[in-house]
Design a protein around this motif. Structure first.
Motif, short mmCIF file in Angstrom:
data_model
loop_
_atom_site.label_atom_id
_atom_site.label_comp_id
_atom_site.label_asym_id
_atom_site.label_seq_id
_atom_site.Cartn_x
_atom_site.Cartn_y
_atom_site.Cartn_z
N MET A 24 -28.54 -5.71 10.40
CA MET A 24 -28.03 -4.45 9.86
C MET A 24 -28.22 -3.32 10.87
SD MET A 24 -29.08 -2.66 6.23
CE MET A 24 -29.15 -4.24 5.43
N LEU A 25 -29.36 -3.28 11.51
CA LEU A 25 -29.62 -2.26 12.52
C LEU A 25 -28.66 -2.42 13.70
CD1 LEU A 25 -31.34 0.08 13.65
CD2 LEU A 25 -32.88 -1.66 14.59
N ALA A 26 -28.44 -3.66 14.13
CA ALA A 26 -27.51 -3.89 15.24
C ALA A 26 -26.10 -3.46 14.85
CB ALA A 26 -27.53 -5.37 15.62
N LYS A 27 -25.69 -3.73 13.61
CA LYS A 27 -24.36 -3.31 13.18
C LYS A 27 -24.24 -1.79 13.15
CE LYS A 27 -23.92 -5.51 9.30
NZ LYS A 27 -23.37 -6.05 8.06
N PHE A 81 -19.57 2.60 7.16
CA PHE A 81 -21.02 2.75 7.34
C PHE A 81 -21.77 2.37 6.05
CE2 PHE A 81 -19.93 5.18 11.15
CZ PHE A 81 -20.88 4.67 12.03
N ALA A 82 -21.21 2.71 4.91
CA ALA A 82 -21.81 2.28 3.64
C ALA A 82 -21.76 0.76 3.54
CB ALA A 82 -21.09 2.93 2.46
N GLY A 83 -20.67 0.17 4.02
CA GLY A 83 -20.52 -1.28 3.96
C GLY A 83 -21.47 -2.04 4.85
N ILE A 84 -22.05 -1.39 5.81
CA ILE A 84 -23.06 -2.05 6.64
C ILE A 84 -24.28 -2.37 5.80
CG2 ILE A 84 -24.66 -1.70 8.59
CD1 ILE A 84 -22.35 -0.19 9.98
N VAL A 85 -24.58 -1.51 4.83
CA VAL A 85 -25.72 -1.74 3.95
C VAL A 85 -25.30 -2.53 2.71
CG1 VAL A 85 -27.48 -0.60 2.55
CG2 VAL A 85 -26.85 0.35 4.75
N LEU A 86 -24.14 -2.22 2.17
CA LEU A 86 -23.67 -2.87 0.94
C LEU A 86 -22.80 -4.06 1.30
CD1 LEU A 86 -22.65 0.37 -0.96
CD2 LEU A 86 -24.74 -0.98 -1.29
N PRO A 87 -23.26 -5.26 0.99
CA PRO A 87 -22.50 -6.44 1.41
C PRO A 87 -21.15 -6.60 0.70
CG PRO A 87 -24.48 -7.07 0.23
CD PRO A 87 -24.52 -5.59 0.38
N ALA A 88 -20.89 -5.84 -0.34
CA ALA A 88 -19.61 -5.95 -1.04
C ALA A 88 -18.48 -5.33 -0.23
CB ALA A 88 -19.70 -5.27 -2.40
N LEU A 89 -18.81 -4.47 0.73
CA LEU A 89 -17.80 -3.81 1.56
C LEU A 89 -17.84 -4.40 2.97
CD1 LEU A 89 -18.43 -0.07 0.60
CD2 LEU A 89 -16.56 -1.53 -0.18
N PRO A 90 -16.68 -4.66 3.55
CA PRO A 90 -16.64 -5.15 4.94
C PRO A 90 -16.85 -3.99 5.92
CG PRO A 90 -14.42 -4.96 4.08
CD PRO A 90 -15.35 -4.60 2.95
N GLY A 91 -18.10 -3.65 6.18
CA GLY A 91 -18.46 -2.45 6.92
C GLY A 91 -17.75 -2.25 8.25
N THR A 92 -17.96 -3.17 9.17
CA THR A 92 -17.41 -3.01 10.50
C THR A 92 -15.88 -3.00 10.46
OG1 THR A 92 -19.33 -4.24 11.29
CG2 THR A 92 -17.56 -3.88 12.85
#
Length: 160
Positions: free
Chosen positions: A140-143, A18-29
């Motif tokens: 980002m909202l959709a993710k 969930f943090a990665g959804i906002v922070l592009p350095a982490l592969p959120g999904t």
């Protein structure tokens, strides 16, 4: 390894996602999906079976595609140049080092600067920057919505 530690790791992966959804350095999904797969594995796939995991995988792929499609649609709709799109990418990366505000607003700045360099038109550059930024926010909202759906399916499968 202790099941409790594995469940903590599963939850940590999901939260990091969930943090990665906002922070592009982490592969959120991908992190959310990894946490869910780990949780299903801990339970030997008895409650969270292959059907639930397949549905979650489809949502993960949709979220990944949505990220790119939303940003590109916003940029294309405003008539963005390739430099504007590259500027949005550079702005996103630069924003990582500036905290949450940087992550949210540096893509707008990057797209506007890229468009201005390409066409030297202030109004067009700002319009492209805002459209690209809105596309990124929509993605980002959709993710977030899709990631919550993934976790919802996981929790429902665990509870049933």
């Amino acid at each position: 390894m202790n099941d409790t530690l594995l469940w903590i790791l599963s939850g940590t992966l999901i939260l990091a996602g969930f943090a990665g959804i906002v922070l592009p350095a982490l592969p959120g999904t991908l992190l959310v999906f990894a946490g869910i797969v780990l949780g299903a594995w801990i339970d030997d796939f008895t409650r969270v079976g292959w059907v639930a995991l397949a549905a979650i995988a489809v949502l993960a792929l949709l979220a990944w595609a949505m990220d790119y499609v939303a940003a590109m649609l916003g940029a294309k709709r405003a008539g963005a140049s390739r430099l504007a799109i590259a500027g949005a990418v550079v702005g996103t990366v630069a924003g990582i080092f500036m905290g949450l505000v940087g992550v949210l607003f540096m893509p707008l700045v990057g797209a506007a600067v890229g468009e201005f360099i390409a066409r030297r038109q202030h109004g067009q550059a700002l319009r492209v920057g805002i459209a690209t930024w809105l596309g990124l926010l929509a993605g980002m909202l959709a993710k977030f919505v899709l990631a919550f759906m993934m976790v919802g399916i996981f929790v429902f499968a665990l509870a049933v």
